[in-house]
Structure formats: C-alpha cells, structure tokens
Enzyme design. Structure first.
Site, PDB file in Angstrom:
ATOM      1  N   GLU A  11      72.403  13.698  43.460  1.00 41.42           N
ATOM      2  CA  GLU A  11      72.694  14.590  44.693  1.00 41.42           C
ATOM      3  C   GLU A  11      71.996  13.981  45.841  1.00 41.42           C
ATOM      4  O   GLU A  11      72.452  13.918  47.068  1.00 41.42           O
ATOM      5  CB  GLU A  11      73.057  15.791  44.478  1.00 41.42           C
ATOM      6  CG  GLU A  11      73.592  16.360  43.046  1.00 41.42           C
ATOM      7  CD  GLU A  11      73.504  18.324  43.035  1.00 41.42           C
ATOM      8  OE1 GLU A  11      74.597  18.158  42.934  1.00 41.42           O
ATOM      9  OE2 GLU A  11      72.313  18.739  43.350  1.00 41.42           O
ATOM     10  N   ASP A 198      83.287  18.157  37.512  1.00 43.08           N
ATOM     11  CA  ASP A 198      84.241  18.364  35.956  1.00 43.08           C
ATOM     12  C   ASP A 198      85.130  18.805  36.255  1.00 43.08           C
ATOM     13  O   ASP A 198      84.628  20.295  36.813  1.00 43.08           O
ATOM     14  CB  ASP A 198      82.827  18.220  35.025  1.00 43.08           C
ATOM     15  CG  ASP A 198      81.968  19.885  35.462  1.00 43.08           C
ATOM     16  OD1 ASP A 198      81.078  19.018  36.144  1.00 43.08           O
ATOM     17  OD2 ASP A 198      82.208  20.605  35.459  1.00 43.08           O
TER      18      ASP A 198
HETATM   19  N1  SAH Z   1      71.303  16.835  33.176  1.00 47.57           N
HETATM   20  C1  SAH Z   1      71.196  18.502  33.444  1.00 47.57           C
HETATM   21  C2  SAH Z   1      71.657  18.807  33.336  1.00 47.57           C
HETATM   22  C3  SAH Z   1      72.687  19.335  35.011  1.00 47.57           C
HETATM   23  S1  SAH Z   1      73.476  21.169  35.245  1.00 47.57           S
HETATM   24  C4  SAH Z   1      69.887  18.129  33.074  1.00 47.57           C
HETATM   25  O1  SAH Z   1      69.542  17.794  31.933  1.00 47.57           O
HETATM   26  O2  SAH Z   1      68.513  19.225  33.646  1.00 47.57           O
HETATM   27  C5  SAH Z   1      74.885  20.541  36.341  1.00 47.57           C
HETATM   28  C6  SAH Z   1      74.326  20.741  37.681  1.00 47.57           C
HETATM   29  O3  SAH Z   1      75.521  20.699  38.337  1.00 47.57           O
HETATM   30  C7  SAH Z   1      74.289  22.276  38.233  1.00 47.57           C
HETATM   31  O4  SAH Z   1      72.672  22.270  39.435  1.00 47.57           O
HETATM   32  C8  SAH Z   1      74.836  22.807  38.962  1.00 47.57           C
HETATM   33  O5  SAH Z   1      74.786  23.459  40.204  1.00 47.57           O
HETATM   34  C9  SAH Z   1      75.778  21.466  38.836  1.00 47.57           C
HETATM   35  N2  SAH Z   1      77.453  21.789  37.533  1.00 47.57           N
HETATM   36  C10 SAH Z   1      78.250  20.627  38.124  1.00 47.57           C
HETATM   37  N3  SAH Z   1      79.273  20.953  36.854  1.00 47.57           N
HETATM   38  C11 SAH Z   1      78.859  21.934  36.334  1.00 47.57           C
HETATM   39  C12 SAH Z   1      79.460  23.223  35.390  1.00 47.57           C
HETATM   40  N4  SAH Z   1      80.364  22.431  34.837  1.00 47.57           N
HETATM   41  N5  SAH Z   1      78.935  24.132  35.176  1.00 47.57           N
HETATM   42  C13 SAH Z   1      77.756  25.250  35.958  1.00 47.57           C
HETATM   43  N6  SAH Z   1      76.867  23.875  36.883  1.00 47.57           N
HETATM   44  C14 SAH Z   1      78.351  23.243  37.121  1.00 47.57           C
END
Ligand code: SAH
Length: 230
Positions: A11, A198
């Site tokens: 981001e 998503d």
């Molecule tokens: N790949 C990362 C985790 C990402 S969590 C790791 O392993 O540490 C997802 C991130 O995108 C969060 O910052 C949240 O704000 C956003 N996000 C996107 N889609 C989401 C969803 N379906 N549910 C919750 N957060 C989501």
C-alpha cells in the site's frame, strides 16, 4: 504537514511512487517517509496490520509530526456485494465490529467505552472532498459509507453476511477504526480511503494477493488528488 498511514508495504509503495524528495526516518517500530505530494509536505507511515499497530503508529505520527489531517489509505474486503475489485470506498464513519461490551445493560454491540458511540464519524469536509473527485476518475466506482474494522481477515461468506446483518457497512478491514479513534481523541481531522481487494469470502486470500497492487494504486491516486487540492 499531511499524515498518511498505510498498513502494508504494498500500500505504501503506491503512495511513495507519488511522493517527491522522500526521506526515510526509522523511528522504531515504524518507518516514516517524509516528502511532498504535488508540492504539499507529507509524512507517510507504514504501521503494519491490525488495530494496535495502527493506533500506536497514528499516535506516534501525531506527537512527532503534528499533521493537520490524517488519511488512512489502503485496501479492504467488500461487505456490500455490489462492490467490485478496485472500487473506491470513502468512509463516512467507522465501526469496530470486534468491540463488544453488549453484555452490560444499555451497551450496543460495537459501542466504544468512553466515546459511548458505535460509529466514529470521519471529518465531513474531508469525506465530501474525497467523494467529489469521482468525476476525475470515471473508470473507477466510488462509494461512500461505513467501514467495519476488526482484528480479523474476513474470508468466508458466513462471516461477511454476519457482519452485514449486525452492522451494515460497505467494506471491512483491520486498521481504520483504531486510526479514527486515535485521531478523534487527539482532535485531529481524518479521512479514510480504501479500495476493494477481495470479496471477504472464500476466495479472499487469493484475490487479496492478486489485486493488492492494483487496489492500492487506486487508493493512492485518489489520495494524491485530494492532497493536491489542499
Ligand atoms: N498478508 C498479511 C496480512 C494481511 S491482512 C500478513 O501476512 O501479515 C489484510 C490487510 O488488508 C489488512 O491490513 C486489512 O486492513 C486489509 N484487508 C483487505 N481485505 C480484508 C478482509 N477481507 N478482511 C479484513 N481485512 C482486509
């Protein structure tokens, strides 16, 4: 000084592409990037994922850089089924869907102690200005509404429908609510720009990985346009 908070490297990368004269300042445990966007002084921070990271990052930004406003910029899962990948969601307000003291009489689910409301409203003029840029991006859909924050990645239709039933809302993510609460408590104005990565369903991990760059780019482009207009 304008503050920008992103949770993930993907981001902030899209923000940094739009920033000039960037200086990285390591201020453990966060990286701050000071520079300018369209001639306006900015500081962008990489908070990492989740409410605690986002809250302490936001507080550190406020204390160290005294931003006149803070934008939280990034991706989110769709709660509203009409939203498509890449669409922009401008928060009118944020609910922390995992805050629950409803066991006590007269407390609603999501109601935050001390603040005593379920939803924290975003600064109206920032929200309106953001949404008014919809005409500058005719290829991207814009929606304005409530964003749901919690310390969980929503990845099933069941969870998504439960959230929708309980709180309504357009999209879900993991930081905006705590940034809103921190900014509100410090009396700093704020806005939230998220782009759908998503559908918060059983395909969400794959979609998130496939679309994070595209969606982050859409959110960053709007953020830059907004900053230019200040
Ligand atoms: N790949 C990362 C985790 C990402 S969590 C790791 O392993 O540490 C997802 C991130 O995108 C969060 O910052 C949240 O704000 C956003 N996000 C996107 N889609 C989401 C969803 N379906 N549910 C919750 N957060 C989501």
């Amino acid at each position: 000084m304008i503050g920008i908070i992103c949770a993930m490297q993907e981001e902030i990368n899209q923000m940094l592409l739009l920033m000039k004269n960037v200086k990285q300042i390591q201020s453990f445990p966060f990286n701050f990037f000071v520079g300018s966007i369209m001639g306006k002084e900015c500081v962008a921070a990489l908070s990492n994922v989740g409410k605690v990271h986002a809250a302490i990052c936001c507080q550190a930004m406020i204390l160290n850089y005294k931003p006149k406003l803070i934008l939280n910029v990034g991706v989110a899962g769709a709660i509203n089924e009409e939203l498509q990948i890449g669409d922009l969601v401008i928060a009118s307000g944020v609910i922390q869907h995992d805050f629950d003291i409803s066991a006590f009489p007269h407390r609603k689910k999501g109601e935050i102690s001390g603040i005593n409301s379920v939803e924290i409203k975003c600064t109206p003029w920032i929200m309106e200005k953001l949404i008014n840029f919809r005409n500058d991006f005719p290829q991207i859909s814009f929606e304005k509404g409530t964003i749901l924050t919690g310390d969980q990645f929503v990845n099933s239709l069941e969870k998504r429908l439960n959230l929708k039933k309980e709180f309504g809302g357009l999209a879900c993510e993991m930081e905006a609510g705590s940034i809103a609460q921190t900014a509100f408590l410090n009396k700093v104005e704020f806005g939230i720009v998220r782009s759908i990565s998503d559908g918060a369903n059983n395909k969400s991990v794959n979609d998130f990985n496939s679309f994070i760059d595209l969606s982050s780019k859409n959110a960053a482009k709007l953020c830059s346009k907004f900053i230019e207009s200040l």
